[in-house]
Design an enzyme around this catalytic site. Structure first.
Site, PDB file in Angstrom:
ATOM      1  CB  CYS A 185       3.341  -2.184  -0.361  1.00 49.57           C
ATOM      2  SG  CYS A 185       4.084  -0.626  -0.876  1.00 49.57           S
ATOM      3  CB  CYS A 192       7.454  -2.182  -6.654  1.00 48.66           C
ATOM      4  SG  CYS A 192       6.346  -0.793  -6.923  1.00 48.66           S
ATOM      5  CB  CYS A 220       3.531   2.159  -6.875  1.00 48.17           C
ATOM      6  SG  CYS A 220       3.105   0.404  -6.711  1.00 48.17           S
ATOM      7  CG  ASP A 270       7.574  -0.842  -1.249  1.00 48.63           C
ATOM      8  OD1 ASP A 270       8.096  -1.640  -0.470  1.00 48.63           O
ATOM      9  OD2 ASP A 270       7.137  -1.159  -2.366  1.00 48.63           O
TER      10      ASP A 270
HETATM   11  S1  FES Z   1       4.426  -2.247  -4.234  1.00 49.43           S
HETATM   12 FE1  FES Z   1       5.047  -0.781  -2.747  1.00 49.43          FE
HETATM   13  S2  FES Z   1       5.223   1.071  -3.803  1.00 49.43           S
HETATM   14 FE2  FES Z   1       4.781  -0.398  -5.314  1.00 49.43          FE
END
Ligand code: FES
Length: 129
Positions: free
Chosen positions: A39, A64, A108, A41
């Site tokens: 994602c 998230c 995640c 992140d």
């Molecule tokens: S959606 Fe990216 S770490 Fe959870």
């Protein structure tokens, strides 16, 4: 974006809403950085090490709720452990400590494992290990 909170259990919600050890350590012995390939992140994990043991850790995570909860509980899981011990922590251990994550959020927790191993690698490299 508003985070959907419905699927998270109370442990995840607590770490998400009241994260432990969030922030930086200015004089950290090492900083591990990781980006979730799924994602995008990211997480930065700051560690202080004494006698090969983690005595303090803090995190900054842009992600998230599950990523923030995973980061938060990871800082609690690693406190007092040796570097070899923390390297044995896998993303599933983080998920288990949180009491589970929704299937769509399992990835995640990988961020925490990646940042952790990166921090230890940076620390050992600095030490010439
Ligand atoms: S959606 Fe990216 S770490 Fe959870």
């Amino acid at each position: 974006m508003v985070e959907p909170v419905g699927p998270y259990n109370p442990v995840v919600m607590d770490h998400f809403m009241h994260p432990k050890n969030m922030g930086e350590i200015e004089d950290a012995d090492a900083i591990g950085e990781a980006v979730n390939p799924v994602c995008g992140d990211s997480m930065r994990l700051f560690i202080k090490v004494v006698d090969d043991r983690i005595v303090e850790s803090r995190f900054l995570t842009f992600g998230c709720g599950a990523a923030i909860a995973s980061s938060s509980i990871t800082t609690e899981m690693i406190k007092g452990k040796t570097l070899d011990e923390v390297l044995r922590i896998r993303d599933q251990d983080v998920v288990d400590a949180l009491g589970g994550l929704p299937a769509a959020k399992l990835h995640c927790s990988v961020l925490a494992e990646m940042a952790l191993s990166a921090a230890v690698a940076v620390y050992r490299k600095r030490r010439g290990g």
